[in-house]
Design an enzyme around this catalytic site. Sequence first.
Site, mmCIF file in Angstrom:
data_model
loop_
_atom_site.group_PDB
_atom_site.id
_atom_site.type_symbol
_atom_site.label_atom_id
_atom_site.label_comp_id
_atom_site.label_asym_id
_atom_site.label_seq_id
_atom_site.Cartn_x
_atom_site.Cartn_y
_atom_site.Cartn_z
ATOM 1 N N SER A 1 1.014 -1.172 0.073
ATOM 2 C CA SER A 1 0.004 -0.015 -0.158
ATOM 3 C C SER A 1 0.958 1.340 -0.117
ATOM 4 O O SER A 1 1.749 1.286 0.864
ATOM 5 C CB SER A 1 -0.757 0.021 1.125
ATOM 6 O OG SER A 1 -1.496 1.322 1.460
ATOM 7 N N HIS B 1 -1.077 -1.369 -4.353
ATOM 8 C CA HIS B 1 -2.444 -1.097 -3.699
ATOM 9 C C HIS B 1 -2.523 0.472 -3.317
ATOM 10 O O HIS B 1 -1.825 1.158 -2.703
ATOM 11 C CB HIS B 1 -2.636 -1.675 -2.248
ATOM 12 C CG HIS B 1 -3.903 -1.673 -1.542
ATOM 13 N ND1 HIS B 1 -5.046 -2.400 -2.003
ATOM 14 C CD2 HIS B 1 -4.217 -0.856 -0.678
ATOM 15 C CE1 HIS B 1 -6.067 -2.264 -1.310
ATOM 16 N NE2 HIS B 1 -5.646 -1.238 -0.258
ATOM 17 N N ASP C 1 -4.849 3.456 -1.795
ATOM 18 C CA ASP C 1 -5.847 3.757 -0.912
ATOM 19 C C ASP C 1 -6.502 5.000 -1.044
ATOM 20 O O ASP C 1 -5.854 6.082 -0.606
ATOM 21 C CB ASP C 1 -5.385 3.657 0.607
ATOM 22 C CG ASP C 1 -5.021 2.300 1.176
ATOM 23 O OD1 ASP C 1 -6.019 1.514 0.864
ATOM 24 O OD2 ASP C 1 -3.952 1.813 1.512
ATOM 25 N N MET D 1 -9.154 7.892 -0.095
ATOM 26 C CA MET D 1 -9.959 8.579 1.048
ATOM 27 C C MET D 1 -10.481 9.763 0.872
ATOM 28 O O MET D 1 -9.571 10.550 0.387
ATOM 29 C CB MET D 1 -9.206 8.080 2.337
ATOM 30 C CG MET D 1 -8.437 6.793 2.556
ATOM 31 S SD MET D 1 -7.559 7.106 4.189
ATOM 32 C CE MET D 1 -6.651 5.588 3.823
ATOM 33 N N HIS E 1 -8.365 1.123 -3.813
ATOM 34 C CA HIS E 1 -9.345 0.601 -2.663
ATOM 35 C C HIS E 1 -9.879 2.167 -2.462
ATOM 36 O O HIS E 1 -9.328 2.894 -1.821
ATOM 37 C CB HIS E 1 -8.680 0.088 -1.531
ATOM 38 C CG HIS E 1 -9.325 -0.041 -0.296
ATOM 39 N ND1 HIS E 1 -8.745 -0.183 0.923
ATOM 40 C CD2 HIS E 1 -10.510 -0.217 0.085
ATOM 41 C CE1 HIS E 1 -9.605 -0.375 1.602
ATOM 42 N NE2 HIS E 1 -10.733 -0.382 1.383
ATOM 43 N N MET F 1 -12.151 4.031 -0.454
ATOM 44 C CA MET F 1 -12.607 4.301 0.776
ATOM 45 C C MET F 1 -13.501 5.770 0.830
ATOM 46 O O MET F 1 -13.210 6.647 1.407
ATOM 47 C CB MET F 1 -11.628 4.247 1.940
ATOM 48 C CG MET F 1 -11.231 2.913 2.248
ATOM 49 S SD MET F 1 -9.679 3.023 3.168
ATOM 50 C CE MET F 1 -8.714 3.128 1.754
ATOM 51 N N MET G 1 -11.290 -6.148 5.535
ATOM 52 C CA MET G 1 -10.506 -5.096 6.327
ATOM 53 C C MET G 1 -10.255 -5.585 7.742
ATOM 54 O O MET G 1 -11.073 -6.132 8.540
ATOM 55 C CB MET G 1 -11.172 -3.773 6.663
ATOM 56 C CG MET G 1 -11.325 -2.908 5.442
ATOM 57 S SD MET G 1 -9.982 -2.348 4.684
ATOM 58 C CE MET G 1 -8.933 -1.858 5.753
ATOM 59 N N ASP H 1 -6.544 -6.630 4.434
ATOM 60 C CA ASP H 1 -5.867 -5.209 4.343
ATOM 61 C C ASP H 1 -5.794 -4.694 5.827
ATOM 62 O O ASP H 1 -7.000 -4.567 6.410
ATOM 63 C CB ASP H 1 -6.593 -4.529 3.440
ATOM 64 C CG ASP H 1 -6.100 -3.007 3.158
ATOM 65 O OD1 ASP H 1 -5.000 -2.682 4.008
ATOM 66 O OD2 ASP H 1 -6.704 -2.149 2.791
HETATM 67 C C1 DX5 Z 1 -6.105 1.403 5.872
HETATM 68 C C2 DX5 Z 1 -5.766 1.027 4.209
HETATM 69 C C3 DX5 Z 1 -4.443 0.087 4.275
HETATM 70 C C4 DX5 Z 1 -3.438 0.485 5.076
HETATM 71 C C5 DX5 Z 1 -2.572 -0.629 5.427
HETATM 72 O O1 DX5 Z 1 -7.188 2.210 5.728
HETATM 73 O O2 DX5 Z 1 -6.846 0.540 3.589
HETATM 74 O O3 DX5 Z 1 -4.434 -0.264 3.094
HETATM 75 O O4 DX5 Z 1 -2.602 1.477 4.340
HETATM 76 O O5 DX5 Z 1 -1.534 -0.230 6.285
HETATM 77 P P1 DX5 Z 1 -0.837 -1.044 7.139
HETATM 78 O O6 DX5 Z 1 -0.010 -2.255 6.309
HETATM 79 O O7 DX5 Z 1 0.204 -0.446 7.850
HETATM 80 O O8 DX5 Z 1 -1.593 -1.595 8.030
HETATM 81 ZN ZN ZN Z 2 -6.374 -0.372 1.490
#
Ligand code: DX5
Ligand code: ZN
Length: 216
Positions: free
Chosen positions: A7, A32, A34, A36, A65, A67, A136, A174
Site C-alpha cells: 500500500s 495497492h 488507498d 480516502m 481501494h 474508501m 479489512m 488489508d
Molecule cells: C487502511 C488502508 C490500508 C493501509 C494498510 O485504511 O486501507 O491499505 O494502508 O496499512 P498497514 O499495512 O500499515 O496496516
Molecule cells: Zn487499503
Amino acid sequence: MGIIAPSILSADFTRLGDELIQIKKAGADWIHIDVMDGQFVPNITYGPIIVEACERASDLILDVHLMIEKPDLIIPEFAKAGAHYISVHAEACTHLHRSLQLIKSFGVKAGVALNPATPLSSIEWVVDQLDFVLIMSVNPGFGGQKFIESSIEKIKALSNMLKEKNSTAIIQVDGGINKDTINKVSKAGATSFVAGSAIFNTENYTKAISKLRRNM
Ligand code: DX5
Ligand code: ZN
C-alpha cells in the site's frame, strides 16, 4: 503463491516513482492505492491523478481501494486512469450491485471491501459479480494500525461461503499485515495481502517482502 500488494499510503511521496520501481524489484505483485475522501473515513489521500501517475511509473497491477462515499460518481475516472482492480465498500454503496456492474463495464476487476464490523451477509447476493473480496483487518483510514484478530474467523467463513457458491473470487486482507499476522490469514484462506508499514517503513523492501512470503 500469494499476491503481495504494497500500500503506497506508507510510501515516500516526494519520490513516488522511485518507490514503485523499488517495490517491483523487491518482488511486489500489485500496487495497492488507498483512496480516502474525509467522509467515509476520517482521512483524505489521493484521487485518479495519482493512479494515472502510478500507471506511467510502473507496469504492476493497480489495485484501487475506494474508501469513499458515492463511489459511482468517480469510478469512471479511476478506470480511465488505469486501475486494474477497484474495490468499493459495502457500507458506502446503497446500490452495491449497480456499483459492481459499473466497475465491470470498464473491463476492470470488481471487488467489495468490508469493514471489521460488517457481516459477510452484505455480499451474499452479489457473489456472482465478484472478482475479489477485501476483508479489512483494521478500521480503515490509517496505516500502521494493529491487526484485529476476529478477521481470521471472518476470512475462514468467507472462504467457505465462496466455495459453497462455486466462486473463484480472490480473498484479499488489508490492515496490520506483517510477518507475524500473515501466516494466520493465509491459513484462513486469504491469497492477496496488502501491507503498507510492514514494507515501506523498513530499510530493505526485498527483505520485507521475502519475510512476508516466507511466513505465508
Ligand atoms: C487502511 C488502508 C490500508 C493501509 C494498510 O485504511 O486501507 O491499505 O494502508 O496499512 P498497514 O499495512 O500499515 O496496516
Ligand atoms: Zn487499503
